[in-house]
Design a protein around this motif. Sequence first.
Motif, PDB file in Angstrom:
ATOM      1  N   ARG A 171      38.797  40.710  35.292  1.00  0.00           N
ATOM      2  CA  ARG A 171      39.598  41.514  36.103  1.00  0.00           C
ATOM      3  C   ARG A 171      38.939  42.676  36.922  1.00  0.00           C
ATOM      4  O   ARG A 171      39.407  42.904  38.008  1.00  0.00           O
ATOM      5  CB  ARG A 171      40.819  42.094  35.269  1.00  0.00           C
ATOM      6  CG  ARG A 171      41.813  40.875  34.958  1.00  0.00           C
ATOM      7  CD  ARG A 171      43.080  41.625  34.659  1.00  0.00           C
ATOM      8  NE  ARG A 171      44.274  40.837  34.691  1.00  0.00           N
ATOM      9  CZ  ARG A 171      44.468  40.440  33.498  1.00  0.00           C
ATOM     10  NH1 ARG A 171      44.188  41.091  32.162  1.00  0.00           N
ATOM     11  NH2 ARG A 171      45.743  39.408  33.256  1.00  0.00           N
ATOM     12  N   ASP A 172      38.012  43.082  36.282  1.00  0.00           N
ATOM     13  CA  ASP A 172      37.245  44.422  36.854  1.00  0.00           C
ATOM     14  C   ASP A 172      36.524  43.828  38.215  1.00  0.00           C
ATOM     15  O   ASP A 172      36.369  44.849  39.028  1.00  0.00           O
ATOM     16  CB  ASP A 172      36.155  45.064  35.973  1.00  0.00           C
ATOM     17  CG  ASP A 172      36.862  45.755  34.868  1.00  0.00           C
ATOM     18  OD1 ASP A 172      38.241  45.768  34.726  1.00  0.00           O
ATOM     19  OD2 ASP A 172      36.158  46.319  33.838  1.00  0.00           O
ATOM     20  N   ARG A 173      36.415  42.501  38.349  1.00  0.00           N
ATOM     21  CA  ARG A 173      35.777  42.261  39.367  1.00  0.00           C
ATOM     22  C   ARG A 173      36.659  41.598  40.618  1.00  0.00           C
ATOM     23  O   ARG A 173      36.374  40.855  41.544  1.00  0.00           O
ATOM     24  CB  ARG A 173      34.847  41.129  39.239  1.00  0.00           C
ATOM     25  CG  ARG A 173      33.471  41.336  38.353  1.00  0.00           C
ATOM     26  CD  ARG A 173      32.506  40.429  38.473  1.00  0.00           C
ATOM     27  NE  ARG A 173      33.098  38.936  38.089  1.00  0.00           N
ATOM     28  CZ  ARG A 173      32.494  37.934  37.353  1.00  0.00           C
ATOM     29  NH1 ARG A 173      31.670  38.449  36.738  1.00  0.00           N
ATOM     30  NH2 ARG A 173      32.974  36.958  37.057  1.00  0.00           N
ATOM     31  N   THR A 178      40.806  37.489  32.766  1.00  0.00           N
ATOM     32  CA  THR A 178      39.118  37.775  32.303  1.00  0.00           C
ATOM     33  C   THR A 178      39.132  36.551  31.359  1.00  0.00           C
ATOM     34  O   THR A 178      40.041  36.422  30.376  1.00  0.00           O
ATOM     35  CB  THR A 178      39.180  39.128  31.526  1.00  0.00           C
ATOM     36  OG1 THR A 178      39.385  40.054  32.568  1.00  0.00           O
ATOM     37  CG2 THR A 178      37.679  39.193  31.106  1.00  0.00           C
ATOM     38  N   THR A 179      38.131  35.635  31.752  1.00  0.00           N
ATOM     39  CA  THR A 179      37.751  34.725  30.657  1.00  0.00           C
ATOM     40  C   THR A 179      36.333  34.797  30.340  1.00  0.00           C
ATOM     41  O   THR A 179      35.655  35.294  30.875  1.00  0.00           O
ATOM     42  CB  THR A 179      37.935  33.025  31.305  1.00  0.00           C
ATOM     43  OG1 THR A 179      37.224  33.355  32.649  1.00  0.00           O
ATOM     44  CG2 THR A 179      39.423  32.690  31.759  1.00  0.00           C
TER      45      THR A 179
END
Length: 341
Positions: A171-173, A178-179
């Motif tokens: 998510r931060d990217r 987020t996996t």
Amino acid sequence: MSDALTRFDEGLQLILAELERGAFQAATTEQELREANARFVGAQGSLTQLMKLMRELPGDARRPKGQAANEVRARIEQAFQGRLASLEAEALARDLAAPFDVTLPGRGVTPGRLHPITRVKHELLEIFESLGFEVVDGPEIDLHENCFDRLGFPPDHPATDMQDTFFVTHRDRGDDVTTLLRTHTSTMQIREMSRRPPPLAVVSAGAVYRRDDDATHSPMFHQIEGFLVDERVTMADLKGVLQRFLERLYGGEVEVRLRPSYFPFVEPGAEIDARRPGGSWMEIGGCGMIHPVVFEHVGYDPSQVSGFAFGMGIDRMAMVKFGVPNIKLLFENDVRFLGSF
Ligand code: FA5
């Protein structure tokens, strides 16, 4: 008769005479035979040279002389093929007549076999199956929630740090979810409990990934996870199952020790140590009573059910079983090493 015509006729006669004299019969190997053939029809061969005279022949002679030359060419080819066939037949007869030593060692086929880790994994799963556990499989890439959040890891837990986890999307990217490559098989607790109501007794084994790297830590290793949920399950049930499991694995008497430890998804939690008579304690994995927060996250009522869970490293068990000093040896795919088990 023109001079060219005489030379042409004489040339053909010479070639025929050579054939009659057994130009090909003299050859005793295929190599010699091909050389003899080239002396007629090769780039510098006598027939090839003779054909160059064609241009100098009188017009009305070209056609019949061309035909005569082609007949000679066909006879050369026939004689060549005939000798080639007889040379091959002679070679075969020689091979068949040669003494055959039935005592010579045969050329062995090397059968493939299962990797030592796979064999230990199957053995572990079979033992748990015999104890009444159901075997399930799950993905190696999973959601952050299944690996951490729903197991009760606080958001800032060090295991979720980039140091320990290989992320696939983040998510931060800016990714939607987020996996990650699962860091343990405890993901299977969330997956299976979310899928169905209690009671259940499940075991699952497979590859897990962490940013770890030394003689006893590999970035890819294997775990086996087991969990049981029902009414009034106690720590005594957990210890009894582990005791039975280890007795079957080592084929005899084993002492099991549960040493208090912390994992976010169990309470109380413990390290599992085992010792065979005369041996020293060996750490095998972690275990504990499933934390009420995990039950809440999968939709179970913590006031109605209780359960235990355990997770063990398969590679370490294989290393002990096969006497492997360095975990990396198991994953380098050197058949000289893998073939020795
Ligand atoms: C866990 O992974 C917990 N999920 C186990 C658990 C399950 C606890 C259910 C409670 C209830 P831990 O990080 O200690 O725990 O790893 C378990 C085992 O995996 C270790 O005892 C060790 O045998 C093995 N292990 C851990 N890291 C590595 C590595 N890098 N290479 C090889 N084996 C490893």
